[in-house]
Each structure stands twice: as structure tokens, then as C-alpha cells.
Design a protein around this motif. Structure first.
Motif, mmCIF file in Angstrom:
data_model
loop_
_atom_site.group_PDB
_atom_site.id
_atom_site.type_symbol
_atom_site.label_atom_id
_atom_site.label_comp_id
_atom_site.label_asym_id
_atom_site.label_seq_id
_atom_site.Cartn_x
_atom_site.Cartn_y
_atom_site.Cartn_z
ATOM 1 N N VAL A 36 0.878 -1.162 0.000
ATOM 2 C CA VAL A 36 0.000 0.000 0.000
ATOM 3 C C VAL A 36 0.915 1.211 0.000
ATOM 4 C CG1 VAL A 36 -1.662 1.366 1.320
ATOM 5 C CG2 VAL A 36 -1.955 -1.116 1.133
ATOM 6 N N ILE A 37 0.737 2.064 -0.997
ATOM 7 C CA ILE A 37 1.480 3.314 -1.067
ATOM 8 C C ILE A 37 0.658 4.357 -0.328
ATOM 9 C CG2 ILE A 37 2.453 5.104 -2.567
ATOM 10 C CD1 ILE A 37 3.827 2.344 -2.888
ATOM 11 N N THR A 38 1.259 5.002 0.671
ATOM 12 C CA THR A 38 0.580 6.071 1.400
ATOM 13 C C THR A 38 1.347 7.365 1.185
ATOM 14 O OG1 THR A 38 1.767 5.399 3.411
ATOM 15 C CG2 THR A 38 -0.512 4.634 3.173
ATOM 16 N N THR A 49 -3.575 0.459 -3.028
ATOM 17 C CA THR A 49 -2.907 -0.837 -3.158
ATOM 18 C C THR A 49 -2.141 -0.879 -4.481
ATOM 19 O OG1 THR A 49 -4.649 -1.889 -1.880
ATOM 20 C CG2 THR A 49 -3.268 -3.340 -3.205
ATOM 21 N N VAL A 50 -0.897 -1.359 -4.404
ATOM 22 C CA VAL A 50 -0.020 -1.420 -5.577
ATOM 23 C C VAL A 50 0.779 -2.717 -5.528
ATOM 24 C CG1 VAL A 50 2.061 -0.374 -6.592
ATOM 25 C CG2 VAL A 50 0.211 1.092 -5.795
ATOM 26 N N ASN A 51 0.875 -3.406 -6.669
ATOM 27 C CA ASN A 51 1.770 -4.558 -6.718
ATOM 28 C C ASN A 51 2.895 -4.336 -7.728
ATOM 29 O OD1 ASN A 51 0.255 -4.939 -9.053
ATOM 30 N ND2 ASN A 51 0.195 -7.156 -8.855
ATOM 31 N N GLY A 81 5.686 15.511 -1.746
ATOM 32 C CA GLY A 81 7.070 15.306 -2.167
ATOM 33 C C GLY A 81 7.641 13.968 -1.753
ATOM 34 N N GLY A 82 6.781 13.063 -1.259
ATOM 35 C CA GLY A 82 7.269 11.751 -0.842
ATOM 36 C C GLY A 82 6.144 10.764 -0.644
ATOM 37 N N PHE A 83 6.513 9.550 -0.268
ATOM 38 C CA PHE A 83 5.538 8.474 -0.093
ATOM 39 C C PHE A 83 6.127 7.391 0.787
ATOM 40 C CE2 PHE A 83 8.029 7.718 -3.914
ATOM 41 C CZ PHE A 83 8.407 6.398 -3.804
ATOM 42 N N THR A 84 5.263 6.526 1.278
ATOM 43 C CA THR A 84 5.695 5.356 2.035
ATOM 44 C C THR A 84 5.205 4.106 1.324
ATOM 45 O OG1 THR A 84 5.564 6.576 4.119
ATOM 46 C CG2 THR A 84 5.633 4.183 4.271
ATOM 47 N N VAL A 85 6.103 3.140 1.144
ATOM 48 C CA VAL A 85 5.744 1.829 0.618
ATOM 49 C C VAL A 85 5.537 0.936 1.830
ATOM 50 C CG1 VAL A 85 6.424 -0.098 -0.849
ATOM 51 C CG2 VAL A 85 7.248 2.218 -1.376
ATOM 52 N N ASN A 86 4.313 0.451 2.032
ATOM 53 C CA ASN A 86 3.976 -0.421 3.153
ATOM 54 C C ASN A 86 3.818 -1.844 2.620
ATOM 55 O OD1 ASN A 86 3.181 1.695 5.410
ATOM 56 N ND2 ASN A 86 2.287 2.420 3.499
ATOM 57 N N PHE A 87 4.714 -2.757 2.992
ATOM 58 C CA PHE A 87 4.618 -4.152 2.567
ATOM 59 C C PHE A 87 3.581 -4.839 3.451
ATOM 60 C CE2 PHE A 87 9.468 -3.950 1.691
ATOM 61 C CZ PHE A 87 9.255 -3.181 0.566
ATOM 62 N N LEU A 88 2.625 -5.519 2.839
ATOM 63 C CA LEU A 88 1.580 -6.161 3.617
ATOM 64 C C LEU A 88 1.941 -7.595 3.970
ATOM 65 C CD1 LEU A 88 -1.700 -4.866 1.926
ATOM 66 C CD2 LEU A 88 -0.321 -3.840 3.742
#
Length: 194
Positions: A36-38, A49-51, A81-88
């Protein structure tokens, strides 16, 4: 051009366009992780949600993901200016489905916190990478978003990841001791037994 060279040159073929649904079906046979990109800030955060995520470089630490050009995240991504990649994790299938929907206030009721830079992180994710956006490339109906990793964490290592395969979400089942390694100085027979 000689006759021999002309005989080796292929005449342009008339190709049928690739069917988008067929492409989706075939690409779905490539197993991927689910993230999930936040992005955004407190009060204006969102996620999807992104794969289509991958690491790019270790030095500098770069990653990328692909985002549909009509995604609701574009404005927030540009502003933050940024994002978080959250691995599920494997047990977060419902969370992946939740963030795949289009509705307001996606983070309401989902445990999350904010980094020192103000970016949202899913508190119960398997792991996360917080990134500064360094480049965006247009590619068809998606943008390729490249980010430099500025923070990371894996609060509960050892949990099974969530994977996507053939249109289905599920945990990757690999066995509890898949990363167990004997001490470097253990005798060969002890290493083989583990």
C-alpha cells in the motif's frame, strides 16, 4: 543492399494490438508482493494498493512503483514530495482490498502513524520504506514514480508476506525456519541437519 541482405531483412508484419484484458491475465501469472502506497500529511493522507513495486538501486537507495495516471494519489504525492511503501503481511488481505477501493478517508480506522517528515505509515505493515520522490516518468496510462529511501522499518520480521497471483491474494507459505542458518563455525554435519 544486396539480395542476400534483403532476404535476411524481415518485412514489416501486421500485428494485432495486444488485448488489455489478455495482458492483465498473463501478467497476473507473475507472482508479486502487495504493497500500500501512502502519501499526504496528517488530515489529508491517502493510500492505494499497488503490486507494481521494485527496488532499483542500493547506492543511492532507490525504489519505484507504477501509479495509474488517474489515481487519486497524484495531487497528494506532488504536494507531499514523498511516499511510504507499506509491505503487507499474509494476514492483511482485507487491508489490500480496502485500499484498492475508491472512497474518501481511506486511513480512517486503519492503525497508522506519521514519520518525522509527516508521511503516513501503516503501523501494522510487515515492513515499510519512506521515500522522497526524485523522478516521475510517464509510461502509457501509468506514471513510474522513483523515490529515494530515507527511512525504513520491519517491526515484526518473520511474518509471511502477502502475494498476488492469478487474480488472487494470499499469504506466501514457506515454512517457519526458512531463514534459519547455522552459526558459521558449526561443523558441516550440524549445518546440513538444520
Amino acid at each position: 543492399m544486396s539480395a542476400a541482405a534483403r532476404s535476411l531483412t524481415r518485412a514489416p508484419e501486421q500485428r494485432r494490438p495486444v488485448d488489455p484484458l489478455g495482458l492483465r491475465r498473463v501478467c497476473g501469472l507473475f507472482t508479486t508482493g502487495v504493497t500500500v502506497i501512502t502519501t499526504g500529511s496528517e488530515g489529508e493522507a491517502d493510500g492505494t494498493t499497488v503490486n507494481s513495486f521494485t527496488s532499483v538501486s542500493l547506492e543511492p537507495p532507490l525504489v519505484l512503483f507504477c501509479l495509474h495516471r488517474q489515481s487519486r494519489l497524484h495531487t497528494l504525492l506532488t504536494e507531499s514530495g514523498g511516499f511510504t511503501v507499506n509491505f503487507l503481511s499474509g494476514r492483511q488481505q482485507s487491508l489490500a482490498r480496502h485500499f484498492a477501493e475508491r472512497r474518501p478517508d481511506m486511513l480512517a480506522g486503519v492503525p497508522h502513524h506519521y514519520t518525522a517528515d509527516g508521511l503516513p505509515v501503516l503501523s501494522e505493515a510487515l515492513a515499510h520504506l519512506t521515500c522522497t520522490t526524485v523522478d516521475v516518468h510517464t509510461a502509457g496510462d501509468h506514471d513510474i514514480v522513483v523515490g529515494e529511501v530515507v527511512d525504513l522499518g520491519a517491526p515484526e520480521p518473520g511474518r509471511e508476506p502477502l502475494i498476488f497471483f492469478d487474480g488472487s491474494l494470499g499469504p506466501l507459505r514457506t515454512g517457519a525456519d526458512r531463514f534459519h542458518h547455522a552459526a558459521p563455525d558449526a561443523p558441516a554435519t550440524a549445518r546440513q541437519a538444520s
